[in-house]
Design an enzyme around this catalytic site. Structure first.
Site, short mmCIF file in Angstrom:
data_model
loop_
_atom_site.label_atom_id
_atom_site.label_comp_id
_atom_site.label_asym_id
_atom_site.label_seq_id
_atom_site.Cartn_x
_atom_site.Cartn_y
_atom_site.Cartn_z
N LYS A 141 0.84 -1.21 0.00
CA LYS A 141 0.00 0.00 0.00
C LYS A 141 0.88 1.25 0.00
CE LYS A 141 -3.89 -2.38 2.11
NZ LYS A 141 -4.76 -2.64 3.27
N GLN B 180 -4.75 -1.45 9.32
CA GLN B 180 -4.72 -2.79 8.74
C GLN B 180 -5.37 -3.79 9.69
OE1 GLN B 180 -3.71 -3.34 5.62
NE2 GLN B 180 -4.11 -5.52 5.72
N ASP C 130 -10.91 2.83 3.34
CA ASP C 130 -11.24 1.40 3.22
C ASP C 130 -12.74 1.21 2.96
OD1 ASP C 130 -9.14 -0.48 3.44
OD2 ASP C 130 -8.89 -0.04 5.58
N1 GUN Z 1 -7.14 -6.76 5.98
C1 GUN Z 1 -7.46 -7.53 4.91
N2 GUN Z 1 -7.94 -6.76 3.91
C2 GUN Z 1 -7.94 -5.50 4.36
C3 GUN Z 1 -8.31 -4.24 3.78
O1 GUN Z 1 -8.79 -4.14 2.64
N3 GUN Z 1 -8.14 -3.15 4.58
C4 GUN Z 1 -7.65 -3.24 5.83
N4 GUN Z 1 -7.53 -2.12 6.52
N5 GUN Z 1 -7.29 -4.37 6.40
C5 GUN Z 1 -7.44 -5.49 5.66
#
Ligand code: GUN
Length: 279
Positions: free
Chosen positions: A52, A96, A119
């Site tokens: 990311k 996350q 998100d």
């Molecule tokens: N954990 C697994 N997928 C995601 C996501 O798309 N965003 C976040 N913040 N955590 C995750």
């Protein structure tokens, strides 16, 4: 031979478009920054977080990294989120998931300002999707829509079956397909005769988290099959929720794993970050 839906190529196209957009926003004096929070050091989460941050660098927005130890208290994490909510230089915040067991995930999601929730997990953004209002949409299902559209696959009027009802993928996926005028069925672990229901699908979207669960008998000849799953097999190779080798000869179009839905999630996160800059 089924059409292979190339998520690597399509996600690259999207990131290149976003890079241009960010450059023009910067010329207008608008800068972007994404705050990325990770609590603990789960290895899979570390890989996602690193990717990311790299994507931010690629499209030209700043990322701020908050790597907190496993023992961080929920209070401390919430205080950090509140500080970032107030910070005018930060336009996107993500924490996350999963967070350590001593924290309440819902409380964390609720604390992130909906205007910075790139998100798309906050109930305000989920609610906006339900009623068809503007808001941030969860990245993986938004990525699936882009895969279909950019591969020339018609959605309106088609029978779409979504297997899986998670808050992050299944439910928003169904709502997005509905918005695109598909006729949508959501299946789950208690669905009676799952095979027969899946076999009705023109577009079958699978997000169940079970390696190679969807075999050829689940798939109608010529159907589009979208595989959201990703699993590491004993031989070290990756596979999806769909048994690709079995299903590919039956399908009209199919996403591979890796290189299908996976890369789209981060591209759509970047899309949300750019949207956050322009709001
Ligand atoms: N954990 C697994 N997928 C995601 C996501 O798309 N965003 C976040 N913040 N955590 C995750």
């Amino acid at each position: 031979m089924a059409q292979l839906i190339d998520g690597k190529k399509i996600s690259q196209e999207i990131k290149d478009e976003l890079r241009d957009k960010v450059a023009s926003l910067q010329q207008q004096g608008i800068e972007g920054a994404l705050a990325v929070i990770q609590v603990g050091n789960d290895p899979a989460s570390s890989v996602y977080v690193r990717n990311k941050k790299r994507a931010c660098e690629y499209i030209g927005i700043r990322s701020e990294s908050y790597e907190l130890p496993e023992e961080t208290t929920e209070e401390e994490l919430l205080a950090l989120i509140e500080t970032l909510n107030e910070d005018p230089k930060v336009n996107g915040i993500l924490c996350q998931l999963p967070v350590p067991a001593h924290m309440d995930e819902n409380k964390i999601i609720r604390t992130i300002s909906p205007e910075k929730d790139v998100d798309g997990f906050h109930t305000q953004n989920v609610g906006a999707l339900v009623v068809g209002q503007q808001g941030f949409v969860s990245c993986t299902p938004a990525g699936v829509i882009q895969l279909l559209k950019r591969s020339g696959i018609e959605i309106a009027g088609k029978n779409c079956v979504v297997v899986g009802r998670s808050n992050i993928v299944g439910k928003p996926m169904a709502l997005l397909m509905l918005k695109e005028n598909a006729t949508v069925t959501i299946c789950h672990s208690r669905t009676a005769d799952l095979k027969a229901v899946c076999k009705q699908a023109d577009i079958l979207i699978v997000a169940v988290g079970k390696p190679k669960m969807i075999t050829a008998e689940y798939v109608k000849e010529g159907a589009t099959v979208i595989d959201v799953g990703i699993h590491r097999q004993e031989d070290g190779k990756l596979c999806g929720d769909v048994d690709f080798d079995q299903v590919e000869p039956v399908a009209g179009a199919i996403t591979p794993v890796p290189g299908g839905v996976g890369p789209m999630t981060i591209a759509m996160l970047m899309n949300n970050c750019v949207e956050a800059m322009t709001r």
